[in-house]
Design an enzyme around this catalytic site. Structure first.
Site, PDB file in Angstrom:
ATOM      1  N   THR A   1       0.976  -1.112  -0.136  1.00 37.47           N
ATOM      2  CA  THR A   1      -0.050  -0.087   0.077  1.00 37.47           C
ATOM      3  C   THR A   1       1.093   1.233  -0.025  1.00 37.47           C
ATOM      4  OG1 THR A   1      -1.801  -1.000   1.060  1.00 37.47           O
ATOM      5  CG2 THR A   1      -1.848   1.182   1.348  1.00 37.47           C
TER       6      THR A   1
ATOM      7  N   LYS B   1      -7.436   1.621  -2.983  1.00 41.33           N
ATOM      8  CA  LYS B   1      -7.000   1.243  -1.648  1.00 41.33           C
ATOM      9  C   LYS B   1      -7.185   2.315  -0.324  1.00 41.33           C
ATOM     10  CE  LYS B   1      -5.328  -1.350   1.879  1.00 41.33           C
ATOM     11  NZ  LYS B   1      -3.980  -1.904   1.988  1.00 41.33           N
TER      12      LYS B   1
ATOM     13  N   LYS C   1       0.534   5.431   8.390  1.00 40.33           N
ATOM     14  CA  LYS C   1       1.202   5.615   6.852  1.00 40.33           C
ATOM     15  C   LYS C   1       0.195   5.856   5.712  1.00 40.33           C
ATOM     16  CE  LYS C   1       2.168   1.978   4.905  1.00 40.33           C
ATOM     17  NZ  LYS C   1       1.945   1.249   3.682  1.00 40.33           N
TER      18      LYS C   1
END
Lengths: 299, 299
Positions: free
Chosen positions: B100, B175, B243
């Site tokens: 990701t 995502k 993150k």
């Protein structure tokens, strides 16, 4: 419970109240109704309910009275107004407020009722108009266990999940927990779809990828497609949801806890209402992001 | 795809990468692996994978290379570093980043690869360690349709829902949409349970009332009980989720859109990380509300 022995009262015949009162009637109970807009009572009267002229008249005849109205101020008026339920109900009567209202007001009603030998419960619901129609509501009750047990056969006619959450006000608190979880979930869906749209992806294809995993929710599955279809008709009104968010925030403040996501949701729904969208469904939050989040952009 | 004809490379053998590379191996492919901590490769080497000494060595031997590492900075190093994939992969090779990571970086990789006749795709996943182990991941891909089609048999070994979301970067955007929806949903559950606890209700009983209606979500059903059990072990790390939230926020800023719930979630998770809880699971957001939302209360 023997339907021939009890006269039930029902105050408030909006979309949900009308369905709920209808279930009591279908089960064989005599039901007396009153509501602010008498035309809303025509259908249920045609089905056999009796009309009563306001809360005092209901209280005079009925030993179990349900209220399902709009705002805490309406509840206050019906219970404590000049011809209110507390003043006019007989000792031993049961008063059940199914409106989503303030936990504090629920406790005030309970105490005032108890002082006159009246049993009061708060019993707000979730499940919307569909749940009310199909008698599949979730009913979250607060009050005394014996009073709850006495009313259980009636609750069972209106709901599928019927749970006593605690003492007076606990039903309202549980409903607030429901509305708070929705706030996060719904806003997350709206921001997710706004992002996807800005990124130039096809949101329906994205929903295929994200709909059934850790991002999955009732809001994503049900309100997501409505947003994308441009269907902002009310399942649940923005104006009513905003009322609930404000009750939850007030209640959180009274308890001295900070809930920043709830606060943010309240300000977003305030903005939505200010843009004249109070009569849309909650999924119209998506429109706010399309219109722009700043007040000045609406002019 | 004929397993005898292809040499697959896999870079990054964390909890997820190790399971994913294992599925490729089980299907009969020759798999070469490399990872920063060689001890993490022991198990898969014992099962038949070959060790390669860094990305350049992988690129020299493999015509399809998967990367599944921690942070965009790791991705940057593996693709563009002195012994990186772009520099060392053969023309016609496929490079698939399943980390990701940033949509912008995905587009940068795509362009640099294309300039050398290399095919690059971004293909981040959701479904966590369980989805990786059971090959039920949702794989969100971005890139060219023919490259996606060429890799489809390999994706099918690792995931159940495999969808091409658009051109380069579109997988990462999808995502991000997933992570944004989770942010709202998870924070709503946390605030709901915090409210319930302050109100003195039994949160497990409240979950019975609110779990299956409009407030229902994967987060409520899965992380709600973990919060109440005091189980904050990582399914998905706070530090990795933070993150992701930062990538999503950066990306939203680049697109010029405002996502206040996402911003708020990022600040809450920053606070959580500052309190030393970065190695807990995302459900540890609940602890932040128990500890108090203000930095000074942590001292």
């Amino acid at each position: 419970m023997d339907p021939s022995k009890h006269e039930l009262g029902f105050i408030g015949l909006g979309v949900m109240g009308a369905s709920m009162a209808g279930h009591l009637l279908e089960a064989g109970y005599r039901v007396r109704v009153t509501t602010r807009s008498p035309e809303k009572a025509q259908e249920i009267i045609a089905r056999g309910a009796a009309w009563a002229d306001g809360p005092a008249a209901i209280a005079a005849d009925c030993d179990r009275v349900f209220t399902m109205v709009g705002y805490p101020s309406d509840v206050e008026e019906i219970y404590f107004g000049p011809s209110g339920l507390i003043e006019n109900a007989a000792s031993g009567a049961y008063l059940i407020d199914m409106t989503t209202s303030s936990p504090l007001l629920a406790r005030k009603i309970y105490a005032a009722a108890a002082a006159r030998g009246i049993r009061a419960l708060d019993a707000p619901v979730s499940g919307g108009d569909v749940g009310a129609r199909n008698a599949t509501l979730s009913i979250m009750a607060g009050g005394d266990k014996d009073a709850f047990d006495a009313l259980a056969p009636l609750f069972a006619l209106m709901g599928k999940t019927v749970v006593l959450q605690g003492g007076a006000g606990a039903g309202q608190h549980a409903k607030m927990a429901n509305q708070i979880a929705i706030a996060g979930s719904l806003a997350g869906v709206v921001e997710s779809l706004s992002y996807v749209k800005s990124a130039g992806l096809d949101p329906r294809i994205v929903l295929q990828s994200i709909g059934s995993g850790a991002a999955g929710s009732w809001q994503l599955s049900n309100n997501g497609p409505r947003m994308l279809d441009g269907n902002f008709e009310p399942g649940f009104y923005v104006k009513h949801y905003l009322k609930d968010l404000r009750i939850a925030l007030d209640s959180a403040r009274e308890m001295g806890i900070e809930l920043p996501v709830l606060s943010l949701a309240e300000s977003l729904f305030s903005l939505l209402q200010d843009k004249g969208l109070g009569n849309k469904g909650t999924q119209a939050l998506y429109l706010l992001y399309e219109l722009g989040l700043h007040g000045q952009e609406s002019s």
